[in-house]
Design a protein around this motif. Structure first.
Motif, PDB file in Angstrom:
ATOM      1  N   ALA A 159       0.840  -1.176   0.091  1.00 65.14           N
ATOM      2  CA  ALA A 159       0.149  -0.036  -0.167  1.00 65.14           C
ATOM      3  C   ALA A 159       0.887   1.259  -0.012  1.00 65.14           C
ATOM      4  O   ALA A 159       2.020   1.317   0.283  1.00 65.14           O
ATOM      5  CB  ALA A 159      -0.929   0.116   1.202  1.00 65.14           C
ATOM      6  N   MET A 160       0.039   2.511  -0.072  1.00 62.04           N
ATOM      7  CA  MET A 160       0.868   3.565  -0.317  1.00 62.04           C
ATOM      8  C   MET A 160       0.010   4.482   0.614  1.00 62.04           C
ATOM      9  O   MET A 160      -1.176   4.431   0.849  1.00 62.04           O
ATOM     10  CB  MET A 160       0.790   4.267  -1.647  1.00 62.04           C
ATOM     11  N   ARG A 161       0.723   5.229   1.527  1.00 60.02           N
ATOM     12  CA  ARG A 161      -0.019   6.114   2.613  1.00 60.02           C
ATOM     13  C   ARG A 161       0.374   7.443   2.164  1.00 60.02           C
ATOM     14  O   ARG A 161       1.753   7.863   1.898  1.00 60.02           O
ATOM     15  CB  ARG A 161       0.331   5.836   4.080  1.00 60.02           C
ATOM     16  N   VAL A 162      -0.520   8.579   1.886  1.00 63.54           N
ATOM     17  CA  VAL A 162      -0.281   9.841   1.635  1.00 63.54           C
ATOM     18  C   VAL A 162       0.209  10.424   2.853  1.00 63.54           C
ATOM     19  O   VAL A 162      -0.585  10.526   3.804  1.00 63.54           O
ATOM     20  CB  VAL A 162      -1.580  10.618   0.852  1.00 63.54           C
ATOM     21  N   VAL A 163       1.196  11.250   2.620  1.00 65.86           N
ATOM     22  CA  VAL A 163       1.839  12.100   3.737  1.00 65.86           C
ATOM     23  C   VAL A 163       1.840  13.707   3.271  1.00 65.86           C
ATOM     24  O   VAL A 163       1.474  14.483   4.368  1.00 65.86           O
ATOM     25  CB  VAL A 163       3.235  11.752   4.149  1.00 65.86           C
ATOM     26  N   ARG A 164       1.720  13.757   2.061  1.00 62.30           N
ATOM     27  CA  ARG A 164       1.407  15.349   1.654  1.00 62.30           C
ATOM     28  C   ARG A 164       0.752  15.400   0.103  1.00 62.30           C
ATOM     29  O   ARG A 164       1.250  14.474  -0.714  1.00 62.30           O
ATOM     30  CB  ARG A 164       2.878  16.094   1.518  1.00 62.30           C
ATOM     31  N   HIS A 165      -0.122  15.924   0.056  1.00 65.86           N
ATOM     32  CA  HIS A 165      -0.762  16.198  -1.202  1.00 65.86           C
ATOM     33  C   HIS A 165      -1.152  17.589  -1.467  1.00 65.86           C
ATOM     34  O   HIS A 165      -1.837  18.250  -0.770  1.00 65.86           O
ATOM     35  CB  HIS A 165      -1.978  15.507  -1.535  1.00 65.86           C
ATOM     36  N   VAL A 166      -0.580  18.188  -2.644  1.00 62.96           N
ATOM     37  CA  VAL A 166      -0.755  19.586  -2.940  1.00 62.96           C
ATOM     38  C   VAL A 166      -1.330  19.437  -4.481  1.00 62.96           C
ATOM     39  O   VAL A 166      -0.785  19.163  -5.327  1.00 62.96           O
ATOM     40  CB  VAL A 166       0.406  20.287  -2.921  1.00 62.96           C
ATOM     41  N   ALA A 167      -2.471  20.194  -4.455  1.00 61.47           N
ATOM     42  CA  ALA A 167      -3.123  20.346  -5.883  1.00 61.47           C
ATOM     43  C   ALA A 167      -2.948  21.934  -6.268  1.00 61.47           C
ATOM     44  O   ALA A 167      -3.181  22.657  -5.380  1.00 61.47           O
ATOM     45  CB  ALA A 167      -4.433  19.638  -5.864  1.00 61.47           C
ATOM     46  N   PHE A 168      -2.857  21.970  -7.634  1.00 56.52           N
ATOM     47  CA  PHE A 168      -2.698  23.304  -8.114  1.00 56.52           C
ATOM     48  C   PHE A 168      -3.723  23.775  -9.100  1.00 56.52           C
ATOM     49  O   PHE A 168      -3.996  22.433  -9.985  1.00 56.52           O
ATOM     50  CB  PHE A 168      -1.155  23.765  -8.716  1.00 56.52           C
ATOM     51  N   PRO A 169      -4.229  24.868  -9.167  1.00 54.43           N
ATOM     52  CA  PRO A 169      -5.462  25.114 -10.051  1.00 54.43           C
ATOM     53  C   PRO A 169      -4.260  25.474 -11.676  1.00 54.43           C
ATOM     54  O   PRO A 169      -3.129  25.411 -11.567  1.00 54.43           O
ATOM     55  CB  PRO A 169      -5.885  26.560  -9.827  1.00 54.43           C
ATOM     56  N   PRO A 170      -5.190  25.774 -12.772  1.00 57.23           N
ATOM     57  CA  PRO A 170      -4.425  25.578 -13.875  1.00 57.23           C
ATOM     58  C   PRO A 170      -3.335  26.738 -13.906  1.00 57.23           C
ATOM     59  O   PRO A 170      -3.722  27.733 -13.240  1.00 57.23           O
ATOM     60  CB  PRO A 170      -5.607  25.749 -15.070  1.00 57.23           C
ATOM     61  N   ARG A 171      -2.424  26.703 -14.559  1.00 53.21           N
ATOM     62  CA  ARG A 171      -1.539  27.977 -14.782  1.00 53.21           C
ATOM     63  C   ARG A 171      -2.138  28.912 -15.617  1.00 53.21           C
ATOM     64  O   ARG A 171      -2.982  28.437 -16.590  1.00 53.21           O
ATOM     65  CB  ARG A 171      -0.464  27.372 -15.335  1.00 53.21           C
ATOM     66  N   MET A 172      -2.057  29.944 -15.273  1.00 53.85           N
ATOM     67  CA  MET A 172      -2.493  31.264 -15.890  1.00 53.85           C
ATOM     68  C   MET A 172      -1.280  31.979 -16.755  1.00 53.85           C
ATOM     69  O   MET A 172      -0.405  31.979 -16.130  1.00 53.85           O
ATOM     70  CB  MET A 172      -3.236  32.241 -15.159  1.00 53.85           C
ATOM     71  N   THR A 173      -1.619  32.447 -17.827  1.00 54.98           N
ATOM     72  CA  THR A 173      -0.545  32.987 -18.595  1.00 54.98           C
ATOM     73  C   THR A 173      -0.878  34.548 -18.704  1.00 54.98           C
ATOM     74  O   THR A 173      -1.844  34.966 -18.504  1.00 54.98           O
ATOM     75  CB  THR A 173      -0.154  32.827 -19.883  1.00 54.98           C
ATOM     76  N   MET A 174      -0.081  35.284 -18.842  1.00 50.62           N
ATOM     77  CA  MET A 174      -0.237  37.099 -18.711  1.00 50.62           C
ATOM     78  C   MET A 174      -1.385  37.209 -19.697  1.00 50.62           C
ATOM     79  O   MET A 174      -1.297  36.802 -20.814  1.00 50.62           O
ATOM     80  CB  MET A 174       1.020  37.789 -19.224  1.00 50.62           C
ATOM     81  N   GLY A 175      -2.156  38.203 -19.233  1.00 48.79           N
ATOM     82  CA  GLY A 175      -3.333  38.486 -20.260  1.00 48.79           C
ATOM     83  C   GLY A 175      -4.611  37.466 -19.906  1.00 48.79           C
ATOM     84  O   GLY A 175      -5.586  37.698 -20.725  1.00 48.79           O
ATOM     85  N   GLN A 176      -4.623  36.634 -19.176  1.00 46.61           N
ATOM     86  CA  GLN A 176      -5.501  35.574 -18.918  1.00 46.61           C
ATOM     87  C   GLN A 176      -6.355  36.333 -17.755  1.00 46.61           C
ATOM     88  O   GLN A 176      -5.725  36.710 -16.905  1.00 46.61           O
ATOM     89  CB  GLN A 176      -5.468  34.414 -18.671  1.00 46.61           C
TER      90      GLN A 176
END
Length: 150
Positions: free
Chosen positions: A133-150
Motif C-alpha cells: 500500500a501507499m500512505r499519503v503524507v502530503r498532497h498539494v493540488a494546483f489550479p491551472p496555470r494562468m499566462t499573462m493576459g488571462q
C-alpha cells in the motif's frame, strides 16, 4: 512521519461513486490512491482516510491546509461533489526510505447546477510505502496555470 498526496479539488455530485479506470502503467498502490480520491471527490467523505497517513496533509487547489483524517473528511463534507474526475500520472520518483513523489495532472467536472465546467489542475503527492500500500503524507493540488493576459 508519513506523507503522500495526490491531487484533487471537489464540487457537488450527481453520479454515484465509481472508481476511475485503472491505468495499466500505474503502480497498483498509486492506483488505489487515485481510486480513493475519485470516490471521495464524488461524495464519500471517508474514502481518503485509508490511503492517508494519520498526520497526512491535504492542500487542495481550492485553498486551505487540512491535516489528519478528521480535518480531511470535514473538508470533503463541506465541498460540493464532482461529477467526473480523471488523473494522469506523469512521473513517479523514488526518494528513499520508502517514500515516493507522484507528479501529474487532473481534471474535475462540476455538476450542471454549478455550470458543468471541466477544470484542469496539477498535483504533487508524497507517499510512503507500507507493504503493498501507499500512505499519503502530503498532497498539494494546483489550479491551472494562468499566462499573462488571462
Amino acid at each position: 512521519m508519513t506523507r503522500f498526496a495526490l491531487a484533487a479539488a471537489a464540487a457537488f455530485m450527481l453520479l454515484p461513486p465509481v472508481p476511475a479506470a485503472a491505468d495499466a502503467h500505474v503502480d497498483p498502490a498509486v492506483q488505489a490512491v487515485i481510486d480513493a480520491f475519485d470516490i471521495a471527490i464524488r461524495g464519500d467523505d471517508t474514502a481518503l482516510a485509508p490511503v492517508f497517513a494519520e498526520d497526512g496533509v491535504m492542500m487542495p487547489a481550492s485553498g486551505g491546509r487540512f491535516e489528519g483524517h478528521a480535518e480531511i473528511a470535514a473538508w470533503l463534507a463541506e465541498f460540493p461533489d464532482m461529477t467526473a474526475f480523471d488523473v494522469e500520472v506523469d512521473e513517479v520518483m523514488t526518494l528513499g526510505d520508502g517514500f515516493e513523489t507522484v507528479i501529474g495532472t487532473y481534471t474535475v467536472t462540476l455538476p450542471e447546477e454549478m455550470g458543468g465546467a471541466t477544470l484542469p489542475g496539477e498535483y504533487v503527492s508524497i507517499g510512503r510505502r507500507e507493504g503493498d500500500a501507499m500512505r499519503v503524507v502530503r498532497h498539494v493540488a494546483f489550479p491551472p496555470r494562468m499566462t499573462m493576459g488571462q
